[in-house]
Structures are given as C-alpha cells and as structure tokens.
Design a protein around this motif. Structure first.
Motif, PDB file in Angstrom:
ATOM      1  N   GLU A   1       0.831  -1.207   0.000  1.00 44.50           N
ATOM      2  CA  GLU A   1       0.000   0.000   0.000  1.00 44.50           C
ATOM      3  C   GLU A   1       0.860   1.250   0.000  1.00 44.50           C
ATOM      4  OE1 GLU A   1      -3.784  -1.968   2.370  1.00 44.50           O
ATOM      5  OE2 GLU A   1      -2.623  -0.387   3.327  1.00 44.50           O
ATOM      6  N   ALA A   2       1.943   1.252   0.772  1.00 40.60           N
ATOM      7  CA  ALA A   2       2.842   2.408   0.812  1.00 40.60           C
ATOM      8  C   ALA A   2       3.493   2.618  -0.551  1.00 40.60           C
ATOM      9  CB  ALA A   2       3.907   2.218   1.891  1.00 40.60           C
ATOM     10  N   ASP A   3       3.944   1.530  -1.196  1.00 38.75           N
ATOM     11  CA  ASP A   3       4.561   1.632  -2.520  1.00 38.75           C
ATOM     12  C   ASP A   3       3.560   2.132  -3.545  1.00 38.75           C
ATOM     13  OD1 ASP A   3       6.897  -1.181  -2.492  1.00 38.75           O
ATOM     14  OD2 ASP A   3       7.041   0.847  -1.707  1.00 38.75           O
ATOM     15  N   THR A   4       2.331   1.634  -3.503  1.00 37.00           N
ATOM     16  CA  THR A   4       1.301   2.035  -4.445  1.00 37.00           C
ATOM     17  C   THR A   4       0.989   3.518  -4.303  1.00 37.00           C
ATOM     18  OG1 THR A   4       0.345  -0.172  -4.395  1.00 37.00           O
ATOM     19  CG2 THR A   4      -1.065   1.593  -5.212  1.00 37.00           C
ATOM     20  N   GLN A   5       0.882   3.979  -3.060  1.00 35.73           N
ATOM     21  CA  GLN A   5       0.599   5.397  -2.812  1.00 35.73           C
ATOM     22  C   GLN A   5       1.729   6.263  -3.359  1.00 35.73           C
ATOM     23  OE1 GLN A   5       0.219   6.438   1.302  1.00 35.73           O
ATOM     24  NE2 GLN A   5      -0.961   8.255   0.842  1.00 35.73           N
ATOM     25  N   PHE A   6       2.992   5.849  -3.139  1.00 36.67           N
ATOM     26  CA  PHE A   6       4.137   6.605  -3.631  1.00 36.67           C
ATOM     27  C   PHE A   6       4.146   6.624  -5.156  1.00 36.67           C
ATOM     28  CE2 PHE A   6       8.147   8.615  -3.359  1.00 36.67           C
ATOM     29  CZ  PHE A   6       8.920   8.120  -4.394  1.00 36.67           C
ATOM     30  N   GLU A   7       3.863   5.485  -5.797  1.00 41.13           N
ATOM     31  CA  GLU A   7       3.847   5.407  -7.251  1.00 41.13           C
ATOM     32  C   GLU A   7       2.742   6.278  -7.837  1.00 41.13           C
ATOM     33  OE1 GLU A   7       5.744   0.924  -7.352  1.00 41.13           O
ATOM     34  OE2 GLU A   7       3.691   1.222  -8.022  1.00 41.13           O
ATOM     35  N   HIS A   8       1.588   6.330  -7.182  1.00 41.75           N
ATOM     36  CA  HIS A   8       0.498   7.191  -7.652  1.00 41.75           C
ATOM     37  C   HIS A   8       0.921   8.652  -7.614  1.00 41.75           C
ATOM     38  CE1 HIS A   8      -2.743   4.366  -8.359  1.00 41.75           C
ATOM     39  NE2 HIS A   8      -2.466   3.762  -7.219  1.00 41.75           N
ATOM     40  N   SER A   9       1.606   9.072  -6.567  1.00 41.49           N
ATOM     41  CA  SER A   9       2.037  10.468  -6.496  1.00 41.49           C
ATOM     42  C   SER A   9       3.090  10.763  -7.554  1.00 41.49           C
ATOM     43  CB  SER A   9       2.557  10.808  -5.094  1.00 41.49           C
ATOM     44  OG  SER A   9       3.746  10.134  -4.819  1.00 41.49           O
ATOM     45  N   GLU A  10       3.970   9.786  -7.842  1.00 39.48           N
ATOM     46  CA  GLU A  10       4.964   9.971  -8.900  1.00 39.48           C
ATOM     47  C   GLU A  10       4.282  10.110 -10.258  1.00 39.48           C
ATOM     48  OE1 GLU A  10       9.151   7.857  -7.791  1.00 39.48           O
ATOM     49  OE2 GLU A  10       7.568   6.568  -8.533  1.00 39.48           O
ATOM     50  N   ILE A  11       3.299   9.279 -10.520  1.00 36.74           N
ATOM     51  CA  ILE A  11       2.569   9.330 -11.792  1.00 36.74           C
ATOM     52  C   ILE A  11       1.831  10.658 -11.921  1.00 36.74           C
ATOM     53  CG2 ILE A  11       0.632   8.319 -13.082  1.00 36.74           C
ATOM     54  CD1 ILE A  11       1.594   5.570 -11.955  1.00 36.74           C
ATOM     55  N   SER A  12       1.213  11.105 -10.856  1.00 38.84           N
ATOM     56  CA  SER A  12       0.516  12.392 -10.879  1.00 38.84           C
ATOM     57  C   SER A  12       1.475  13.525 -11.216  1.00 38.84           C
ATOM     58  CB  SER A  12      -0.158  12.664  -9.540  1.00 38.84           C
ATOM     59  OG  SER A  12      -1.144  11.710  -9.289  1.00 38.84           O
ATOM     60  N   GLN A  13       2.652  13.489 -10.605  1.00 37.92           N
ATOM     61  CA  GLN A  13       3.656  14.524 -10.865  1.00 37.92           C
ATOM     62  C   GLN A  13       4.108  14.475 -12.321  1.00 37.92           C
ATOM     63  OE1 GLN A  13       4.630  16.993  -8.881  1.00 37.92           O
ATOM     64  NE2 GLN A  13       5.916  17.772 -10.502  1.00 37.92           N
ATOM     65  N   MET A  14       4.325  13.292 -12.858  1.00 37.07           N
ATOM     66  CA  MET A  14       4.736  13.163 -14.259  1.00 37.07           C
ATOM     67  C   MET A  14       3.656  13.681 -15.202  1.00 37.07           C
ATOM     68  SD  MET A  14       6.982   9.677 -14.686  1.00 37.07           S
ATOM     69  CE  MET A  14       5.837   8.548 -13.928  1.00 37.07           C
ATOM     70  N   LEU A  15       2.382  13.397 -14.890  1.00 38.86           N
ATOM     71  CA  LEU A  15       1.289  13.893 -15.728  1.00 38.86           C
ATOM     72  C   LEU A  15       1.258  15.412 -15.749  1.00 38.86           C
ATOM     73  CD1 LEU A  15      -1.607  11.399 -14.890  1.00 38.86           C
ATOM     74  CD2 LEU A  15      -0.460  11.703 -17.088  1.00 38.86           C
ATOM     75  N   LEU A  16       1.454  16.020 -14.590  1.00 39.13           N
ATOM     76  CA  LEU A  16       1.492  17.490 -14.534  1.00 39.13           C
ATOM     77  C   LEU A  16       2.628  18.037 -15.388  1.00 39.13           C
ATOM     78  CD1 LEU A  16       0.766  18.154 -10.746  1.00 39.13           C
ATOM     79  CD2 LEU A  16      -0.723  18.673 -12.702  1.00 39.13           C
ATOM     80  N   GLU A  17       3.793  17.419 -15.297  1.00 38.73           N
ATOM     81  CA  GLU A  17       4.942  17.868 -16.081  1.00 38.73           C
ATOM     82  C   GLU A  17       4.696  17.684 -17.582  1.00 38.73           C
ATOM     83  OE1 GLU A  17       8.141  16.792 -12.557  1.00 38.73           O
ATOM     84  OE2 GLU A  17       8.334  15.809 -14.497  1.00 38.73           O
ATOM     85  N   LEU A  18       4.081  16.564 -17.954  1.00 43.91           N
ATOM     86  CA  LEU A  18       3.772  16.327 -19.363  1.00 43.91           C
ATOM     87  C   LEU A  18       2.761  17.338 -19.889  1.00 43.91           C
ATOM     88  CD1 LEU A  18       3.650  12.432 -19.459  1.00 43.91           C
ATOM     89  CD2 LEU A  18       5.315  13.915 -20.605  1.00 43.91           C
ATOM     90  N   GLU A  19       1.776  17.692 -19.074  1.00 42.77           N
ATOM     91  CA  GLU A  19       0.799  18.704 -19.478  1.00 42.77           C
ATOM     92  C   GLU A  19       1.475  20.050 -19.684  1.00 42.77           C
ATOM     93  OE1 GLU A  19      -3.150  16.783 -17.315  1.00 42.77           O
ATOM     94  OE2 GLU A  19      -2.211  18.560 -16.450  1.00 42.77           O
ATOM     95  N   GLU A  20       2.427  20.394 -18.811  1.00 41.02           N
ATOM     96  CA  GLU A  20       3.169  21.643 -18.974  1.00 41.02           C
ATOM     97  C   GLU A  20       3.971  21.635 -20.269  1.00 41.02           C
ATOM     98  OE1 GLU A  20       3.799  22.438 -14.178  1.00 41.02           O
ATOM     99  OE2 GLU A  20       5.542  22.279 -15.489  1.00 41.02           O
ATOM    100  N   ILE A  21       4.611  20.521 -20.561  1.00 40.84           N
ATOM    101  CA  ILE A  21       5.380  20.407 -21.806  1.00 40.84           C
ATOM    102  C   ILE A  21       4.459  20.518 -23.011  1.00 40.84           C
ATOM    103  CG2 ILE A  21       6.761  18.795 -23.205  1.00 40.84           C
ATOM    104  CD1 ILE A  21       7.946  17.754 -20.534  1.00 40.84           C
ATOM    105  N   PHE A  22       3.310  19.861 -22.948  1.00 38.42           N
ATOM    106  CA  PHE A  22       2.331  19.924 -24.028  1.00 38.42           C
ATOM    107  C   PHE A  22       1.878  21.367 -24.259  1.00 38.42           C
ATOM    108  CE2 PHE A  22      -0.674  18.336 -26.982  1.00 38.42           C
ATOM    109  CZ  PHE A  22      -1.825  19.064 -26.814  1.00 38.42           C
ATOM    110  N   ASP A  23       1.602  22.095 -23.180  1.00 45.61           N
ATOM    111  CA  ASP A  23       1.183  23.501 -23.293  1.00 45.61           C
ATOM    112  C   ASP A  23       2.273  24.336 -23.953  1.00 45.61           C
ATOM    113  OD1 ASP A  23      -0.720  23.612 -20.161  1.00 45.61           O
ATOM    114  OD2 ASP A  23      -1.288  22.944 -22.186  1.00 45.61           O
ATOM    115  N   ILE A  24       3.517  24.094 -23.577  1.00 42.51           N
ATOM    116  CA  ILE A  24       4.639  24.852 -24.154  1.00 42.51           C
ATOM    117  C   ILE A  24       4.760  24.557 -25.649  1.00 42.51           C
ATOM    118  CG2 ILE A  24       7.173  25.046 -24.173  1.00 42.51           C
ATOM    119  CD1 ILE A  24       7.051  24.592 -21.114  1.00 42.51           C
ATOM    120  N   LEU A  25       4.642  23.283 -26.002  1.00 41.77           N
ATOM    121  CA  LEU A  25       4.756  22.897 -27.412  1.00 41.77           C
ATOM    122  C   LEU A  25       3.571  23.370 -28.226  1.00 41.77           C
ATOM    123  CD1 LEU A  25       6.179  19.282 -27.023  1.00 41.77           C
ATOM    124  CD2 LEU A  25       7.408  21.330 -27.778  1.00 41.77           C
ATOM    125  N   SER A  26       2.410  23.498 -27.613  1.00 42.53           N
ATOM    126  CA  SER A  26       1.216  23.928 -28.312  1.00 42.53           C
ATOM    127  C   SER A  26       1.266  25.386 -28.699  1.00 42.53           C
ATOM    128  CB  SER A  26      -0.030  23.679 -27.459  1.00 42.53           C
ATOM    129  OG  SER A  26      -0.207  22.303 -27.259  1.00 42.53           O
TER     130      SER A  26
END
Length: 123
Positions: A97-122
């Motif tokens: 459960e601890a690993d899953t929670q940590f991985e979810h937060s990492e994925i959320s952070q990556m999604l935010l960063e990808l959205e920022e990159i997408f906005d810049i490229l757009s």
C-alpha cells in the motif's frame, strides 16, 4: 566494530523509504545470506524485487527482521517457533500500500509535467 547482541544495541533506522539487503544486514547485525534464508522461512518477509532481482526492503521489513532476530537470537525460539510467534502480521500488505501510494504520487507529478510540456509545445 563489535557485533550487537540485542536489538537495543542496534543502530537507529534512518528515515528512508527503501533499504538494500546490505543496509538491512548492517542495521540488523545479520549477514545478507541470513536475510535471504529468512525470506524463505518467514512468509511475512517479502522485500520488493526489482531490476536484476535486487531486493528492496521497506521500514516495516527492517522492523520485522529485527523482530525475527530477537525471537531467534535473544529469546531462543526455533525457526518454527518464531514463525508461529509472528503469525500473519499483514506486513506485506502495508508495504504494498505504501509503494502504491508513492507510485500514484509519482505518476501524478509526471502527468502534470507532461501537461506543462504539451502547453509549451502547443504555443
């Protein structure tokens, strides 16, 4: 360095999320091959295995190893007796459960960063 005879003489556990087998061996005053043997004997001790079959122990694993060490070395239990004494602690589920929670937060952070990159490229 003199070997610790009781768990009270062991060093403190650092505030880390994961530990290698070498770190756990030092923190618990046992050899790495003993940890691998205990993994086979105690169902509760199931470190995460990643790339190259490397073991990563969570804090609960380190505490469990210390508990096993105490039962075997200080209290004189046999492997079978220590296994019975421990019962099913549900420790593995806590780590997952601890690993899953940590991985979810990492994925959320990556999604935010990808959205920022997408906005810049757009633009």
């Amino acid at each position: 360095m003199q070997e610790a005879k009781t768990n009270n003489e062991l060093p403190g556990i650092p505030e880390k999320r994961q530990f290698t087998i070498g770190e756990v061996a030092q923190l618990c005053a046992v050899k790495p091959h003993v940890l691998r043997f205990w993994e086979k004997e105690f169902a509760q001790l199931q470190p995460n295995k990643r790339r190259g079959n490397r073991r990563y122990y969570c804090r609960e694993d380190v505490l469990l190893v210390r508990q096993i060490r105490s039962l075997l070395h200080e209290q004189g239990f046999t492997i079978v007796g220590a296994r019975a004494q421990l019962g099913q602690l549900g420790r593995q589920q806590d780590c997952l459960e601890a690993d899953t929670q940590f991985e979810h937060s990492e994925i959320s952070q990556m999604l935010l960063e990808l959205e920022e990159i997408f906005d810049i490229l757009s633009d």
